[in-house]
Write an enzyme that holds these catalytic residues in place. Structure first.
Site, short mmCIF file in Angstrom:
data_model
loop_
_atom_site.label_atom_id
_atom_site.label_comp_id
_atom_site.label_asym_id
_atom_site.label_seq_id
_atom_site.Cartn_x
_atom_site.Cartn_y
_atom_site.Cartn_z
CB CYS A 266 31.94 14.10 68.47
SG CYS A 266 33.16 15.37 68.07
CG LEU A 267 37.13 11.97 71.23
CD1 LEU A 267 38.62 11.86 70.94
CD2 LEU A 267 36.73 11.05 72.37
CD GLU B 109 37.75 12.55 63.39
OE1 GLU B 109 37.96 13.73 63.75
OE2 GLU B 109 37.20 11.72 64.13
#
Ligand code: K1U
Ligand code: ZN
Length: 218
Positions: free
Chosen positions: A91-92, A134
């Site tokens: 995950c960014l 997301e």
């Protein structure tokens, strides 16, 4: 276009629940373009509006190898979900931490594109995982919330921990022009281990944890 700042776990804004998009304006289309630039630059395969502090039901995904198949999902809903798949996720918003998460293996989704046109899509594999990941962001959930409390604490510690990197000290009399290790390698520098300065562990803090006037956030 502009690159946007990606919020990092455990920023409380990642817990906000997004509201539906009701206006398909030029502003929304600019947000999609800016999110795409941000995702490709990161690089990532998906990005939810929540991660850039916009609390609207919007996410983008590109799982193609060529990075030329941007999918935009506005107001996404999962219509069907079946099977179970466990895949490693990243995950960014949780940089440097990866772990396996169990999700539905196959899903069908209904969403709108950035112009408000409705479409349905069947997905499996990485696309299915990514859509579910997301969509979790849009309800304030980060993938580490699926993990055990112990693993979640570990991911938090990893973000907080200083990085310890061997950093040679410059000698007072340099038999060669000294340069930090990022600008040379032993193979290309032409110096042997014997002449190389001793490694010294130096704690450095990754820049993303130094926002807010240089104060550590966690
Ligand atoms: O932060 C995010 O939501 C994006 C995240 C999406 C994701 C990745 C893996 C499994 C589920 C969801 C990422 O893109 S993390 C970076 C990443 O996985 C990647 C980056 C470049 C090329 C390939 C993968
Ligand atoms: Zn994520």
């Amino acid at each position: 276009m502009a690159q946007l700042l990606i919020l990092e776990y455990p920023d409380p804004r990642l817990k906000k629940v997004a509201s539906p998009v009701t206006a398909f304006t030029a502003e929304l289309q600019k947000l999609v373009r800016d999110m795409a630039e941000t995702m490709y630059a990161a690089p990532g395969v998906g990005l939810a509006a929540t991660q850039v502090d916009v609390h609207k039901r919007l996410l983008i995904i590109d799982v193609s190898e060529a990075r030329d198949d941007l999918k935009v999902f506005v107001n996404p809903e999962i219509l069907t979900a079946e099977g179970e798949a466990e895949q490693e996720e990243g995950c960014l918003s949780v940089p440097g931490y990866y772990d396996k998460v169990k999700r539905a293996a196959r899903i069908t989704v209904r969403a709108q594109n950035e112009r408000g046109e409705t479409f349905e899509l069947a997905a499996d594999g990485t696309l299915a995982v990514c859509i579910q990941h997301e969509m979790d962001h849009l309800v304030g959930k980060v993938f580490v919330d699926h993990l055990s409390p112990l693993k979640r604490a570990r991911s938090r510690d990893k973000l907080r921990a200083p990085i310890t990197a061997p950093m040679p000290k410059a000698p007072s009399i340099t038999p060669y022009v000294w340069a930090p290790p990022c600008s040379r390698s032993r193979a290309t520098s032409g110096i042997s281990a014997a002449t190389e300065p001793p490694a010294m562990p130096v704690a450095s803090v990754r820049p993303s944890t130094m926002r807010m006037g240089g104060e550590l956030m966690m």
